[in-house]
Design an enzyme around this catalytic site. Structure first.
Site, PDB file in Angstrom:
ATOM      1  N   TRP B 354       0.817  -1.217   0.000  1.00  0.00           N
ATOM      2  CA  TRP B 354       0.000   0.000   0.000  1.00  0.00           C
ATOM      3  C   TRP B 354       0.849   1.264   0.000  1.00  0.00           C
ATOM      4  CZ3 TRP B 354      -2.172   2.613   4.910  1.00  0.00           C
ATOM      5  CH2 TRP B 354      -1.204   2.647   5.905  1.00  0.00           C
ATOM      6  N   ASP B 355       2.183   1.103   0.072  1.00  0.00           N
ATOM      7  CA  ASP B 355       3.062   2.262   0.220  1.00  0.00           C
ATOM      8  C   ASP B 355       2.877   3.323  -0.852  1.00  0.00           C
ATOM      9  OD1 ASP B 355       4.149  -0.225   1.286  1.00  0.00           O
ATOM     10  OD2 ASP B 355       5.722   1.060   2.099  1.00  0.00           O
ATOM     11  N   GLU B 493       1.124  -3.598  12.172  1.00  0.00           N
ATOM     12  CA  GLU B 493       1.336  -5.042  12.009  1.00  0.00           C
ATOM     13  C   GLU B 493       1.721  -5.761  13.305  1.00  0.00           C
ATOM     14  OE1 GLU B 493       4.170  -4.932   8.759  1.00  0.00           O
ATOM     15  OE2 GLU B 493       2.588  -5.589   7.394  1.00  0.00           O
ATOM     16  N   LYS B 614       3.423  -0.679  16.007  1.00  0.00           N
ATOM     17  CA  LYS B 614       4.501  -0.435  15.045  1.00  0.00           C
ATOM     18  C   LYS B 614       4.266   0.954  14.457  1.00  0.00           C
ATOM     19  CE  LYS B 614       6.551  -2.664  10.940  1.00  0.00           C
ATOM     20  NZ  LYS B 614       6.328  -3.705   9.915  1.00  0.00           N
ATOM     21  N   GLN B 615       3.020   1.210  14.177  1.00  0.00           N
ATOM     22  CA  GLN B 615       2.585   2.556  13.830  1.00  0.00           C
ATOM     23  C   GLN B 615       1.138   2.656  14.288  1.00  0.00           C
ATOM     24  OE1 GLN B 615       2.935   1.241   9.541  1.00  0.00           O
ATOM     25  NE2 GLN B 615       1.643   3.020   9.294  1.00  0.00           N
TER      26      GLN B 615
END
Lengths: 796, 796
Positions: B354-355, B493, B614-615
């Protein structure tokens, strides 16, 4: 419904019926990638659809000289399906008694249906109904269905379902000295009990192609078990299915085929994808449903509905059908152009000519995304065109007359004259006008779509480079105080050099010179409109400066155009010095004088000596430009031009044309459509028949004439309606022929769907709802603004 | 000029310098097709650029299980160039005494220059200056130049110029169990006395790749004769050139390389084209000129000019540079997406994630044609996404988390934990949110360009199919009277399942649920605007009816979004039940706690038990949507949403994040840019360093983090300027950080080039001349109309 079907009931074994040649199925992808040759009945040779894969370095010796030919591939007989009863002979139309025969191309659904009733030598009567499709939505799939009904017997049927990679090119007699074997077999494989697979590679271009076939036998819509056996040989795999059939009970055989090549996008590997495609596909009926839906939608966009005798309607639809078989949504993502003969036969070996000029007007208004992708095909070959210009001593881009896979010139240097059996020198490659046609297509596409990103990033660059080529080939003649273009050939290929010269090329071909002026003018206009950022980029990159632009400007005022006498444009300089043809003499001597070039050459003479045209290229100017535009061009050049001279030019050249090109009658019909409606309609009717009746006597089976087909569609779409984009306004100026009661059509214009109804009393214009900005429509000097949902009726 | 160069003078043999990892050159084409590995000096391993060629059916055994890996190819060492003096050892940085070392990446011109002064074991002092480029205009060409100057000796030099097809993938340690040999050698060939050629094929995907190299030695710009010898072995060809060098006289070696693959458009055959490319190319200086010109033009479009300390400017340019190395005009015509690590390293094996969400905003405004082609990459894989949805029991299209060459899901099912050496189960494939990101990109592209043809023919279909997927995965919970999305994973994640569950997946991830609502709402809006023709086509084809639309409408009002307490959105349902992390404990124990997942798993624990991210994916919502948009979405859902809750959410999640993703700080910086400018600037500065300082300690050499790089560019371009398209108006709402004095940039917006100057006092908006319709720009509640050539200054 009749106008949706091409039907013929006659089975003539000794002759290859022309209309059969028209019934090949493709879908753009399959056409440009694979073949559609049905050999089920050992019957007539169906022209396949082809794949052009790069020129062939494996040259052939022709008449002592080496000739290169394209890796044009008539791909595997994917529909290779045979059957036999009780170990008898394999079914062959020529070896049975035919009691019923009907062939039906359903244009509406893109389905070819054949019904054959026959009695074999053992007296067994059977009915065979086959249907096939090349899927219009799922472009990698094709399918064939057989229904076999024993009428007076029961017994064993054996079906052979093969994929044959040993096919060769043999569809054009006069190419028989060229290599026809373009495939190198890689492997065959039985994937599972229903699927077989063939993988081959093209010999020169090294394209990998994989094909997978799933064959199933049904009774009452239930699969029935059949003994299966596989035969493999190099480049060939066949599955034999044996099962029992009962009298009056129909068995159905379905063969679903998948095709992938190494040039496909979004694949992992072609063999894997071809397998996946077939294993994931539904059965024939499922495919038929989705295929028919896609065609229905295509027709909704693309149909031209006429109120007229159904014959014209039917052939017109056949022509639209063939455009869509050559190029469709399925080809948008492929790097393919519009070949002169579709992907339909081997003639011209898949090369790309200027013929797309006749196809673009239709596509611009129906499938603009497709038109864009065809322009990108040219854009990708711009570097090669630049190189060609440099090598010939010119600047800019010189697009080739016959464009090969990587955009290099692939025109033959020799041409076999079937009349004499001789290989004559061929200088038609000097047709530099192809670049002007590309510029014209770019301009027309942009006007129809206002696709700014395309124009800014690709179109502008091509336009500038083509303009530069014209500027660099034009030479200043100080005596005449005019620019000249010398040593070229116009669209009329009968004339390639002066009879008193030993050098090929003619001077100041009027069509070429005027087109050059038009291109330069459009390029100058475009530069004015281009954003500063892009202008700087392009000028730096192409090394264009203001002095270059000044030269362009000067050429648009000072190009030489030859005239025979006041108002009559000379096809090229000194055309008038040529001898008049004694038409009667040749008409008496030959049945068909369309190809006067071959006749004259076979007699040791040459058309270069005579006022005889394959097509009158002067008239192309009246075809491409409206009176207003021509007036502007000529006036700017300081030449007089009166609209009244158009019919005089038509008369002059009509007398001197043999219509050796299928495009010729088309152009006549167009240019006479307002001045001489009766003759125009007659010429239109003849142009409609070009392929349908194979008026050239045999060339249709070598491939349809797509430019001529599209041209007839264009006559209805743009000529009869007077549809023209001028100064940002879409003008309509309808004048239907008396024979046409009404015309309904839809066009896509600058993001709008517009529905038109034309008849002899009114024009009705309806805009669909949508999110595009308003546009202007012009009718009789007045301009009207239309936006979403607007509707207006104009009285004539 | 300093801000245009990345320079480092330190030579650290035992360590692989991070900044070296950033200096790989590509040009989009070369990047996605070939490699750029320079082995001239036996020095540090330069990460190459790679080619993803389909997943690899030749599976590898990993920890007893079969793992498939992509045919990701670190292609031949095209820059393989070695030399030795007087039959001595081949030059090796580690075996000589380095007296001068300077490495310079010239961002402005896309040139990597290295200067090495050294003394060998025989006491010979030499100066070696190498420059290399991967051509930005002629995408099939790359070149390297060496200048060698003997300082205190004269004698024989031998140069070895090779193309090495035996390279393998070994750039990522934890992939060492996966197969790294992806190339099958086909043949090598000496083309002429200067050119050598290598042709290979990828093992699984069967892509044919040809590379040709021309090596010439010059003295005083004149070619000098050199003895030439060729060595060939399987998959490898080298040319040895021997010549004499004199003290203080510079000899120059040029190696020009051409690369073509069977997937290129407009080719005849790759080997022929690679040869042609090299033989037709000019010399190094010519290539340098055209390459530099292209970069100059690219920078004119793409640069963000800051007035600030030069460090930020330089890194920002490095990031823009890397975006353009991954995707550029050269990739538009290729079927390639945006890989998470560029084409720069082997990590993630070339898969598409998705980056691209973080890269699109920049491309939409600078190179919209490129953005379009990246959306087409997804469109081509729509059938595979449909299949994935069907196989998982859903409707519509479910795009994969890690997209392989043909669009199939390629997420690993096992992940090697370097902390423990164990292969852990990996359920991150449950990140269904990727489809929402694609929908977001489509919407943003359309808003920036108003590309109606794209939207109508491709965008609408994708949008509808993605919407349908969300509709079908959403389940009505009658107890709650809300729709729910269960069993998924959000962008964070670290959390893949509930600690008390044995099934992977979480319920009602807030980010996913809100995105689903947004997608459905956009799809409904789009349907309203779509032309009737296209609507009918799509509804028929996709089998969508009004009841489906009613369900969508209902979901946009009734989707469940979990909250922890008033105003604080819960990352997913029951997030609040998780334990708080004892950060101090782990910070004491480990130097680096960014990858808390690996730490916890290595300790036999799992991040699933803790409030550790993680985010923080909740914050992504504030990143993607303006306050106005969020308010609308939440109000429609019947939830309260106050802008003041944003900082509260930021605080809540910032405390609970380990920043294990490079995207994490980016998002923080963005969402705090107006509420807490100091912290925002700090986070921005940290985000800038992600790769430049390799903050994750080693992951940069496995490939740059393109999303994070692009995100920093986006912060400057859109966040600091407040650039937002809302209701057809381009709004600006600048708030530069105090540290930034001014910002100049150009954007392409709906066919216009707009120049912006922002500082703390004014905004200056200048429109270039051009032919696009007028557009509206909004500033402080007022809307202004701008057309060609307009300029306006707004006071702040």
């Amino acid at each position: 419904m009749k106008a949706w079907k091409v039907i013929y009931n006659d089975w003539i074994p000794e002759k290859q019926p022309t209309r059969e040649a028209l019934t090949t199925l493709g879908n753009g992808y399959f056409a440009a990638r694979g073949a559609a040759e049905e050999s089920d009945a050992g019957g007539p040779h169906y022209p396949g659809t082809y794949l052009a894969c790069g020129y062939n370095r494996m040259t052939s010796k022709v008449s002592g000289r080496e000739v290169e030919n394209e890796d044009l591939v008539n791909w595997a007989n994917w529909l290779s399906l045979k059957f036999r009863i009780e170990d008898g002979d394999w079914f062959d139309l020529e070896k049975v008694e035919i009691i019923k025969y009907r062939n039906e191309l359903d244009l509406k659904s893109g389905i070819l249906k054949r019904t054959v009733g026959f009695v074999d030598q053992e007296g067994r009567e059977s009915l065979l109904i086959s249907r096939r499709l090349v899927h219009m939505k799922f472009s990698h799939l094709a399918a064939i269905e057989w229904k076999i009904t024993p009428q007076n017997w029961s017994g064993k049927i054996e079906v052979q379902s093969a994929i044959d990679g040993t096919v060769t090119n043999s569809g054009v007699d006069r190419y028989s000295d060229l290599r026809g074997d373009h495939l190198k077999p890689l492997f065959t494989k039985q994937v599972d009990d229903k699927c077989i697979m063939l993988v081959v590679k093209t010999k020169q271009s090294k394209i990998r192609m994989a094909q997978s076939a799933r064959t199933t036998v049904f009774s009452d819509d239930e699969p029935i078990s059949a003994d299966s056996e596989i035969t493999e040989k190099e480049g060939y795999i066949a599955q034999y299915l044996t099962f029992n059939a009962e009298q009056n009970k129909t068995v159905r055989v379905e063969k679903i085929v998948g095709l992938h090549t190494s040039r496909d996008n979004a694949i992992s590997e072609p063999a894997l994808e071809a397998c996946n495609a077939v294993q994931r596909a539904g059965n024939f009926e499922d495919l038929l449903t989705s295929h028919t839906r896609e065609w229905k939608q295509l027709w909704y966009r693309c149909d031209l509905e006429l109120e007229e005798g159904e014959y014209t309607q039917m052939i017109l639809r056949l022509h639209i059908f063939h455009i869509l078989q050559t190029a469709s949504a399925n080809t948008i993502d492929l790097d393919v152009g519009i070949p002169a003969r579709g992907w339909h036969g081997e003639a011209y070996r898949g090369h790309i000519f200027w013929d797309e000029l006749f196809v673009f007007p239709f596509l611009n208004f129906q499938l603009p995304e497709l038109a864009r992708s065809l322009l990108m095909y040219r854009y990708r070959r711009l570097p090669e065109a630049r190189r060609a210009a440099r090598n010939a001593g010119f600047k800019g881009a010189m697009f080739p007359w016959q464009s090969g896979s990587n955009g290099r010139e692939e025109s033959q240097e020799l041409h076999l004259n079937p009349k004499s059996g001789e290989w004559d020198r061929d200088d038609t490659y000097l047709q530099r006008h192809v670049g002007a046609a590309i510029a014209y297509n770019i301009h027309q596409y942009f006007e129809a779509t206002r696709d700014l990103e395309f124009m800014s990033f690709y179109g502008a660059e091509m336009l500038l480079e083509i303009a530069r080529f014209w500027s660099s080939i034009a030479e200043w003649n100080p005596d005449r105080e005019r620019f000249e273009i010398r040593g070229v050939v116009g669209p009329d290929e009968f004339h390639t050099q002066y009879p008193d010269s030993d050098k090929p090329g003619l001077n100041n071909n009027a069509y070429t010179n005027v087109m050059a002026v038009w291109v330069l003018q459009k390029a100058l206009n475009m530069v004015e409109q281009l954003s500063e950022t892009r202008k700087v980029e392009l000028f730096e990159e192409l090394d264009i400066d203001e002095s270059e632009l000044e030269r362009w400007e000067k050429i648009t005022r000072k190009m030489y155009v030859p005239f025979i006498k006041k108002g009559i444009i000379s096809q090229f300089e000194r055309y008038d010095d040529l001898q008049e043809m004694d038409w009667d003499k040749y008409r008496k001597k030959y049945d068909d004088v369309q190809r006067m070039d071959r006749i004259l050459k076979a007699e040791g003479d040459t058309p270069n000596r005579y006022k005889v045209g394959k097509q009158a290229d002067v008239l192309m100017l009246f075809y491409l430009f409206s009176v207003e535009q021509l007036k502007e061009i000529f006036n700017r050049l300081g030449y007089e031009f009166e609209p009244s001279s158009i019919p005089e030019n038509v008369d002059y050249y009509l007398k001197r044309s043999s219509h050796g090109s299928t495009l010729s009658r088309l152009v006549y019909s167009w240019v006479m459509s307002r001045s001489d409606r009766e003759r125009s309609w007659k010429a239109f009717q003849k142009a409609l028949l070009s392929d349908f009746e194979d008026v050239q006597g045999g060339t249709t089976s070598e491939g349809i004439h797509l430019g001529a087909m599209a041209g007839t569609v264009d006559i209805v779409q743009r000529c009869y309606t007077g549809l023209e984009i001028r100064d940002g306004v879409l003008w309509i100026n309808p004048r239907l022929p008396r024979e046409l009661q009404s015309l309904k059509m839809r066009i896509r214009y600058r993001g709008h769907w517009i529905h038109f109804l034309f008849n002899h009393k009114i024009v009705e214009v309806t805009f669909e709802a949508g999110w595009s900005p308003k546009v202007e429509i012009g009718f009789r000097e007045k301009v009207y603004t239309f936006g979403e949902g607007d509707r207006k009726t104009f009285s004539l």
